[in-house]
Structures are given as structure tokens and as C-alpha cells.
Design a protein around this motif. Structure first.
Motif, short mmCIF file in Angstrom:
data_model
loop_
_atom_site.label_atom_id
_atom_site.label_comp_id
_atom_site.label_asym_id
_atom_site.label_seq_id
_atom_site.Cartn_x
_atom_site.Cartn_y
_atom_site.Cartn_z
N ARG A 184 39.78 -24.32 30.92
CA ARG A 184 39.01 -23.70 29.84
C ARG A 184 37.67 -23.19 30.36
O ARG A 184 37.27 -22.06 30.08
N ILE A 185 37.01 -24.04 31.14
CA ILE A 185 35.70 -23.65 31.66
C ILE A 185 35.83 -22.45 32.60
O ILE A 185 35.10 -21.46 32.48
N ILE A 186 36.78 -22.54 33.53
CA ILE A 186 36.93 -21.49 34.54
C ILE A 186 37.28 -20.14 33.88
O ILE A 186 36.79 -19.09 34.28
N LEU A 187 38.12 -20.20 32.85
CA LEU A 187 38.60 -18.95 32.27
C LEU A 187 37.62 -18.33 31.29
O LEU A 187 37.60 -17.12 31.10
N THR A 188 36.82 -19.16 30.63
CA THR A 188 36.04 -18.58 29.54
C THR A 188 34.53 -18.80 29.66
O THR A 188 33.77 -18.07 29.04
N ASN A 189 34.13 -19.80 30.40
CA ASN A 189 32.73 -20.16 30.32
C ASN A 189 32.20 -20.63 31.68
O ASN A 189 32.07 -21.81 31.95
N MET A 190 31.93 -19.65 32.54
CA MET A 190 31.57 -19.99 33.91
C MET A 190 30.22 -20.68 34.05
O MET A 190 29.89 -21.22 35.09
N GLU A 191 29.44 -20.70 32.94
CA GLU A 191 28.12 -21.33 33.05
C GLU A 191 28.23 -22.82 33.33
O GLU A 191 27.38 -23.40 34.00
N LYS A 192 29.29 -23.43 32.82
CA LYS A 192 29.44 -24.89 33.03
C LYS A 192 30.26 -25.19 34.27
O LYS A 192 30.97 -26.18 34.33
N PHE A 193 30.14 -24.31 35.25
CA PHE A 193 31.00 -24.43 36.43
C PHE A 193 30.92 -25.80 37.09
O PHE A 193 31.93 -26.34 37.56
N SER A 194 29.74 -26.41 37.10
CA SER A 194 29.59 -27.69 37.80
C SER A 194 30.46 -28.76 37.14
O SER A 194 31.03 -29.62 37.81
N SER A 195 30.60 -28.71 35.82
CA SER A 195 31.42 -29.73 35.18
C SER A 195 32.91 -29.46 35.46
O SER A 195 33.71 -30.39 35.56
N ALA A 196 33.27 -28.18 35.61
CA ALA A 196 34.64 -27.87 36.01
C ALA A 196 34.93 -28.45 37.39
O ALA A 196 36.01 -29.02 37.64
N LEU A 197 33.95 -28.32 38.26
CA LEU A 197 34.11 -28.85 39.61
C LEU A 197 34.33 -30.35 39.59
O LEU A 197 35.15 -30.90 40.33
N ALA A 198 33.59 -31.02 38.71
CA ALA A 198 33.75 -32.47 38.58
C ALA A 198 35.17 -32.82 38.13
O ALA A 198 35.79 -33.74 38.66
N TRP A 199 35.68 -32.05 37.18
CA TRP A 199 37.07 -32.29 36.73
C TRP A 199 38.05 -32.07 37.88
O TRP A 199 38.98 -32.84 38.07
N ILE A 200 37.80 -31.01 38.64
CA ILE A 200 38.71 -30.71 39.76
C ILE A 200 38.72 -31.86 40.75
O ILE A 200 39.78 -32.30 41.21
N GLN A 201 37.54 -32.39 41.03
CA GLN A 201 37.46 -33.51 41.98
C GLN A 201 38.20 -34.73 41.43
O GLN A 201 38.95 -35.39 42.16
N LEU A 202 37.99 -34.99 40.16
CA LEU A 202 38.66 -36.14 39.54
C LEU A 202 40.17 -36.01 39.66
O LEU A 202 40.88 -36.92 40.10
N VAL A 203 40.68 -34.84 39.28
CA VAL A 203 42.13 -34.63 39.31
C VAL A 203 42.66 -34.71 40.74
O VAL A 203 43.71 -35.32 41.00
#
Ligand SMILES: Nc1ncnc2c1ncn2[C@@H]1O[C@H](COP(=O)(O)OP(=O)(O)OP(=O)(O)O)[C@@H](O)[C@H]1O
Ligand SMILES: [Mg+2]
Lengths: 224, 234
Positions: A184-203
Motif C-alpha cells: 500500500r505504501i509503495i504503490l500509493t504513498n511514497m512519503e512513508k517509505f521508511s515504514s515500508a522498509l521496516a515492513w520489508i525487513q520484518l517479512v
């Protein structure tokens, strides 16, 4: 061991190429999901863009289950599973081979259905495509590696087609939550990119732990 | 070659094998006879590492079944009731796949040679699912010997075969015997047992009740002993 795993995966994929049963079912299913969603949410409306990350993972989960269910049940015919078990290889080779075959089929389904989804919803990616591909990859990897293990476990049961989803959802829910958020973050809201990165690391961490765990434990699942 | 001591197998509170002691030398051809449900297939499955024994010791070629299963798996060829073949694959594809699985060099040549040996060259590239029972059995036999095993475990190998195929199978077993292969064959066909085996074992209710050497294809001796042990007629 890797060589044997590739041999097994090739065997499965080649027989899939001949029959096209499982892959067709998976792709038809993905297509239906996309169509139904396009009826339910008007593709022209901007707010419907929000459901797209969800739709993507609905496709992965359900068409993935269709494929996983078949992967070990197909070895029951003529007891070919026995043929694999008496062959001089470790149980982990069987797991690795099945995983590779399932993962490849999953990627094919994603490769066909996701562009179709974006096209139908006229979706313009404002985020980063490489990151999107990365998320698809680690999400599918985790889902299929756990799914392959549980499919082996469930195949010995009489009601395996029901058992697999029941086992799969609790174990993979952290992966699914993580990747849906990240998508969701990557596709629509790049401002929160750091939290997307955290999710990626977790997964990714979850993927690695469970892949190793499945790899080590498969021996006890496959023995008769 | 095979050393079995006090082997038992229990499933669902039922003893299927109740203490089997057996020792088989290299190069012997042994027939296992016995009524339905005696535990013959179960014994073969234990040897084929498909089921774990409940207690007892099994050694093949001096290797412990529990510890060295990878080495043991290379040694034997197993032919069970089911064919272990992939339906959508042709005989060639099936045999090449299993040949590679066993690390056979020139898997392709070996597969073609085997299909020829069992007399199905004409059907080399037809999918196995269209085959008759006897044809499938022929390919299943080829499958079990694709890696030239030192030990053959055959479960009713003659079922469904016509006269020609029976003599092909017997020739295969005898020519492998000449190379030093040990064969264990479960069968209900006394004639074939007498024809190719030099030792007969009779199993009843999970126990070994008779074990004798056979000379000069003495079919009468086999039937006599079998009736004595199994049907209780003297
Ligand atoms: N998995 C299992 N669970 C419970 N009982 C079993 C199992 N497998 C086999 N049995 C029982 O073990 C006994 C021996 O079976 P087995 O298949 O070894 O017989 P067999 O000697 O090969 O007979 P046949 O001549 O009919 O092939 C049978 O009574 C069968 O019901
Ligand atoms: Mg039997």
C-alpha cells in the motif's frame, strides 16, 4: 542436493506444461477475482485505488492455495510419493523441489494477473516499481515456503484440501499483514517509505526463519 | 546381504510382523510365500525403508537401516503393488527421471535400452496413462532396475503379465542373479517361484513358519510344504 531439487522441480513443471491443469485453474481464478472487484468498485473512481494492494494479495493467497493443494496430492496417484521416498536423496530435496515448482507457478500467475489488474483499473504507479517487485517476491516466497511445508503435512490427512487453508492462515498472517502494508505504501504513498522498509525487513526475517525451519523439519513430515 | 533380527511391526494395536529372524546371503533368489494379509508386503516395505520397524534390527550389506538409509536406498530396487509411474509421462520420460534421480550416467540410453528389454519400444513416447495393466507392470519393472540395484525387492511382480512378459521378467531376474544380485520376491505363483528361486520362505500371521532350499525346480515340494504350513493338511 540442489541438483536433485532442480530435477524434481523440472519434473513437476514439465508435467504441468503437459496438462496445464493447475496453472489454468490458478490464472482463471485470478482473472475472476479481478473481474469481480472491477464490478464492485468502479475503476474510474479514484478512491478504489486503495483496494488494489488488497486485491493483489487476495489473488496470491487464494490462487496459491489452489496450487499448493495439488502439489503433494498429485504424488498420490500410483503412489509416486513412495518412488521419491525410496530414492537416494534427503527429504529436504523433495521440499526444495516442490517449493521451486510452486514458487515458479506462483510467479507466472502474478506475472499474468497483476499487469491485467493494473490495466483494468487504469492504475498508475506513483511509487517505485523495483520495490514493488521486491515485495511481491519476498511475500510470495514466504507464503509458498510455508505453504509447501504445510501442504506436505496436510497431504496425509483425508480432508487435506480443507486442512491446508486452516493451517496456513495463522502461520502466514504476519507475512500477509506486512506485505499488504508495504504494498500500500509503495504503490500509493511514497512519503512513508521508511515504514515500508521496516515492513520489508520484518517479512524478510520471517521468511528466512521459516524457510530454514521448514527445511529442517520436513524430514519428520514426509516419513511414513 | 540381509540380516533381520527379532523384527516386529505394530500398527493400530495390531501386530503385523511378530518377530522375524532371517538372514539372506548375497546372490540368493528367495521367494516369500504366504496367505493374504500374512505381512509379506509389510516386510518388503520395512526393507525398502518405507515403514519403520517397531522393534528389532535390520541390516543390509552391513549397513543399519536406521542410520545409513541414504546408502541403503542406492542398493535396492523396489517394485510394489502400485507402479510408481507418472501418468502423463511416457516410459522414456519416467525412466529418465528416475535414472537421473539415482544418478545413473547416460540415463537416456539406459532408459531406451530398458524399454526395449521389456518389449515396449513401440510405445516409447506414449503417455503411460493409456497403457494396459500388463504394459504398466512391464515399465514398473524397468523402473525398479533402472540403477542396476544389488538387491531386488519385488512384490507380486508377475501379476498382470502375459506369458512373454513373464519369461522376460524371469530372464531379467536370472541375468541379474548371474551378476550377483540378490532377489526377494513375494508371490502367489508357485510355478514361477519354483522356476527361478533357490530358496523359499513361508510367512503366516506375521511369523516365519518355513524356510527351505529348493533344487531342480521342485514345484511339488513347494506346494506340499505350503499346504502343510498354511492349510494344515498333511
Ligand atoms: N498401515 C496399516 N495399518 C494397519 N494395518 C495394516 C497396515 N498395513 C497393513 N496392515 C495389515 O497388515 C496385515 C498384513 O498386510 P500385508 O499387506 O503385509 O499382507 P500381504 O501378506 O502382502 O498380503 P497379500 O498377499 O494380500 O498381498 C494385513 O492384515 C493388513 O490389514
Ligand atoms: Mg501384499
Amino acid at each position: 542436493m540442489i541438483k536433485t531439487a532442480f530435477l524434481l522441480a523440472k519434473k513437476d513443471l514439465y508435467s504441468e506444461l503437459k496438462t496445464k491443469q493447475v496453472l489454468t485453474t490458478m490464472i482463471i481464478f485470478a482473472g475472476l477475482v479481478i473481474l469481480v472487484f472491477s464490478f464492485a468498485f468502479d475503476p474510474a473512481n479514484n478512491t478504489t485505488k486503495a483496494v488494489i494492494p488488497g486485491v493483489i494479495w487476495v489473488i496470491v493467497v487464494f490462487s496459491g492455495i489452489l496450487g499448493l493443494n495439488r502439489s503433494f496430492l498429485s504424488e498420490q496417484r500410483n503412489d509416486t510419493m513412495q518412488g521419491l521416498l525410496i530414492a537416494p536423496m534427503d527429504a529436504s530435496s523433495i521440499y526444495l523441489g516442490k517449493f521451486l515448482a510452486n514458487f515458479t507457478m506462483m510467479l507466472v500467475v502474478e506475472l499474468v494477473s497483476i499487469p491485467f489488474l493494473f490495466l483494468l483499473f487504469d492504475f498508475k504507479i506513483i511509487g517505485s516499481i523495483p520495490y514493488f517487485i521486491l515485495i511481491m517476491f519476498i511475500g510470495s516466497f514466504g507464503f509458498i515456503s510455508i505453504g509447501t511445508f504445510l501442504a506436505a503435512l496436510a497431504a496425509n490427512s483425508k480432508s487435506s484440501e480443507m486442512l491446508l487453508p486452516l493451517l496456513l492462515f495463522p502461520v502466514t498472517s504476519p507475512i500477509l499483514i506486512g506485505v499488504v502494508q508495504a504494498t500500500r505504501i509503495i504503490l500509493t504513498n511514497m512519503e512513508k517509505f521508511s515504514s515500508a522498509l521496516a515492513w520489508i525487513q520484518l517479512v524478510s526475517a520471517y521468511d528466512v526463519i521459516f524457510f530454514v525451519l521448514c527445511f529442517l523439519l520436513i524430514e519428520y513430515v514426509l516419513e511414513v | 546381504m540381509i540380516e533381520i533380527k527379532k523384527l516386529t511391526k505394530q500398527a493400530d494395536n495390531k501386530l503385523i510382523l511378530r518377530g522375524i529372524d532371517l538372514s539372506i546371503e548375497k546372490g540368493e533368489t528367495v521367494a516369500i510365500l504366504g496367505p493374504n494379509g500374512a505381512g509379506k508386503s509389510t516386510l518388503l516395505k520395512v526393507l525398502a525403508t518405507l515403514i519403520k520397524p517397531s522393534s528389532g534390527l535390520v541390516k543390509i550389506n552391513g549397513l543399519d537401516l536406521k542410520k545409513n538409509h541414504l546408502e541403503i536406498k542406492k542398493l535396492f530396487g523396489y517394485l510394489p503393488h502400485s507402479s510408481l509411474l507418472y501418468d502423463h509421462y511416457s516410459p522414456l520420460e519416467n525412466l529418465v527421471f528416475f535414472g537421473k534421480l539415482y544418478g545413473v550416467t547416460n540415463a537416456e540410453e539406459r532408459a531406451i535400452e530398458l524399454v526395449k528389454e521389456v518389449g515396449l519400444s513401440f510405445f516409447l513416447n506414449e503417455p503411460v496413462k493409456n497403457f494396459s495393466r500388463g504394459m504398466i507392470q512391464r515399465i514398473a519393472i524397468a523402473r525398479s532396475i533402472v540403477h542396476e540395484p544389488e538387491l531386488l525387492l519385488l512384490d507380486e511382480p508377475h501379476t498382470g503379465l502375459d506369458q512373454g512378459a513373464i519369461s522376460i521378467l524371469n530372464n531379467v531376474i536370472l541375468s541379474m542373479k548371474a551378476k550377483g544380485t540378490t532377489t526377494l520376491m513375494v508371490t502367489h505363483d508357485f510355478k514361477q517361484a519354483a522356476e527361478i528361486c533357490d530358496r523359499i520362505i513361508i510367512i503366516k500371521n506375521g511369523k516365519l513358519v518355513d524356510d527351505f532350499k529348493l533344487e531342480d525346480r521342485a514345484l511339488n515340494l513347494v506346494s506340499e510344504k505350503y499346504q502343510l504350513q498354511v492349510e494344515g493338511v498333511s
